[in-house]
Design an enzyme around this catalytic site. Structure first.
Site, PDB file in Angstrom:
ATOM      1  N   LYS A   1      57.363  14.004  21.458  1.00 19.71           N
ATOM      2  CA  LYS A   1      58.729  13.639  21.835  1.00 19.71           C
ATOM      3  C   LYS A   1      58.816  12.119  21.936  1.00 19.71           C
ATOM      4  O   LYS A   1      58.426  11.524  22.932  1.00 19.71           O
ATOM      5  CB  LYS A   1      59.127  14.271  23.162  1.00 19.71           C
ATOM      6  CG  LYS A   1      60.563  13.937  23.573  1.00 19.71           C
ATOM      7  CD  LYS A   1      60.912  14.563  24.902  1.00 19.71           C
ATOM      8  CE  LYS A   1      62.310  14.129  25.341  1.00 19.71           C
ATOM      9  NZ  LYS A   1      62.374  12.671  25.623  1.00 19.71           N
TER      10      LYS A   1
ATOM     11  N   ASP B   1      46.388   2.301  21.723  1.00 22.43           N
ATOM     12  CA  ASP B   1      46.596   1.149  20.845  1.00 22.43           C
ATOM     13  C   ASP B   1      45.861  -0.085  21.335  1.00 22.43           C
ATOM     14  O   ASP B   1      45.372  -0.890  20.533  1.00 22.43           O
ATOM     15  CB  ASP B   1      48.088   0.840  20.717  1.00 22.43           C
ATOM     16  CG  ASP B   1      48.790   1.774  19.741  1.00 22.43           C
ATOM     17  OD1 ASP B   1      48.117   2.676  19.197  1.00 22.43           O
ATOM     18  OD2 ASP B   1      50.004   1.612  19.518  1.00 22.43           O
TER      19      ASP B   1
ATOM     20  N   SER C   1      56.602  13.021  26.010  1.00 25.83           N
ATOM     21  CA  SER C   1      57.492  11.995  26.498  1.00 25.83           C
ATOM     22  C   SER C   1      56.760  10.867  27.224  1.00 25.83           C
ATOM     23  O   SER C   1      55.992  10.128  26.612  1.00 25.83           O
ATOM     24  CB  SER C   1      58.544  12.671  27.394  1.00 25.83           C
ATOM     25  OG  SER C   1      59.584  11.821  27.733  1.00 25.83           O
TER      26      SER C   1
END
Length: 444
Positions: free
Chosen positions: A326, A312, A301
């Protein structure tokens, strides 16, 4: 005999909920009503008919409130594993957990073979000042025997209003008779961030994302930089292993702490106009120092939001094993005096537009931990893809991956992932994925 391992969180902080799952959303302030069709009303009539038949004909007199609660729970749990109903008590417990402070004693406890045992008192809390010690066995709470209580029941009894008193009867090794310790409750803050200095490297562990997390991270970074000195500091290890998640805004703030600019995360609901994008603000708290983020199968999460954003943007190297997967956002919708519902309202996407739902974050450097013989084959989590009724990955459900290692040894010398991170930061080991190439980051 309970083994002390990091595979599962086995204790509870007195005054806080013993449940570790924390939702990502804040309260939903407004919603759009959708008109129900005639068929929907016929189905509701069917529910009413069944409800009345149970009330009149079941072999024993049922509890109407429990029937309704079970029906609501069944409706929500049929959607996905993370949507659920919270009773008024569970809702209050969740608010305490996300707020990160409560009226209590300040001790971590666990239940071992129906025995309530003190894991450790929290520094500078009423329990610590009163002399409670790690290893104490709590026999009675205000004269009431603990044996027969659940962990949650014992925790609830130790919670209470600030300045109220409770007497603990404890059995302690070396003491012939049980000791009575009177403690006056005070405001206790759940420390979601712990840090330490390892020579020329700063180590920061985040155990959950509550309202105190960003503040704790900021203070830890400042302390580490000040004590080591910016010239000697090699970098930071951010440990998110077995962190089950937490508040979305805290995940964004933690990511922002390491970024100068760019998108952190986007959330996308059922309708295109519900899409929201969250961006970093100028100011990297670490002043560009190298960062390695540790993840494993228990990182879920909000932890995955942070790992995905830093990966990224090529701001950090992700090291360990694949995360839980999740990739959905839950919103808490209060129901007045009737508790609340936790409802999945959106999926989240990393800055590169990736959904990690049922896939997880793949580490840049995979480091697996040798588990003890008794845990081999049992040290993996199911992962999101292993949960019944999970949301499918919106990009490609065929790429779903289930299960990943989640064991973390208590002996730091045996912690392969952590020691690999230290070696990389100090230049003892070399890997093509560290430091990450900033030219490969997503556009800002």
């Amino acid at each position: 005999m309970m083994r002390k391992i990091s595979l599962v969180f086995m204790g509870a902080v007195v005054g806080a909920s013993a449940v570790i799952g924390i939702t990502e959303g804040r309260h939903l302030l407004a919603g759009t009503a959708v008109a129900a069709g005639a068929e929907t009303y016929r189905q509701l009539n069917l529910f009413g008919d069944v409800f009345e038949r149970i009330r009149s004909d079941y072999v024993e007199q049922p509890d109407d409130a429990k029937l309704i609660e079970a029906a609501i729970n069944g409706m929500l749990s049929s959607l996905d594993p993370h949507s659920s109903y919270m009773s008024p008590k569970n809702f209050r417990d969740m608010q305490v957990q996300t707020r990160g402070e409560f009226g209590g004693l300040g001790i971590e406890v666990t239940m071992e073979e129906q025995t309530l045992k003190v894991v450790s008192p929290i520094d500078d809390t009423p329990a610590h000042r009163a002399g409670v010690r790690a290893g104490d066995i709590i026999l009675q709470l205000d004269g009431e025997n603990v044996q027969g209580m659940t962990l949650n029941q014992a925790v609830d009894k130790m919670r209470g209003p600030v300045n109220s008193a409770i007497t603990l009867t404890v059995k302690r090794d070396g003491a012939a008779d049980p000791l009575e310790i009177k403690i006056v409750r005070d405001i206790i803050r759940i420390k979601s961030v712990r840090s330490r200095i390892e020579g020329d490297v700063g180590y920061v562990r985040i155990t959950q994302f509550n309202e105190q997390t960003f503040e704790g991270l900021r203070d830890s970074i400042e302390k580490i930089s000040r004590e080591i000195g910016p010239d000697k500091l090699k970098g930071y290890v951010l440990d998110l292993r077995n962190n089950p998640g937490g508040l979305l805004d805290q995940a964004i703030s933690v990511s922002d702490a390491f970024l100068e600019k760019g998108e952190v995360v986007s959330t996308r609901g059922r309708n295109a106009e519900e899409t929201q994008r969250y961006n970093a603000r100028p100011g990297d708290l670490t002043r560009g120092k190298p960062v390695i983020v540790l993840v494993n199968g228990g990182s879920a999460s909000a932890s995955e939001i942070v790992a995905g954003a830093l990966q990224d943007h090529r701001r950090a190297t992700i090291l360990g094993s694949r995360s839980f997967g999740k990739g959905s956002v839950q919103t808490i919708i209060p129901l007045g005096a009737n508790g609340a519902i936790r409802l999945t309202t959106a999926r989240y996407y990393t800055p590169a537009g990736r959904s990690i739902q049922a896939k997880g974050i793949e580490p840049d450097i995979e480091v697996l931990q040798e588990a003890p013989a008794e845990l081999k084959g049992k040290d993996d989590t199911k992962g999101e893809a292993g949960l019944k009724g999970h949301l499918k990955n919106p990009t490609d459900a065929t790429e779903e991956k289930s299960g990943s290692q989640a064991y973390v040894p208590s002996d730091l010398k045996e912690d392969r992932a952590l020691n690999t991170a230290y070696d990389l930061l100090r230049g003892v080991q070399i890997n093509a994925n560290f430091p990450p190439n900033p030219k490969a980051s997503v556009p800002n």
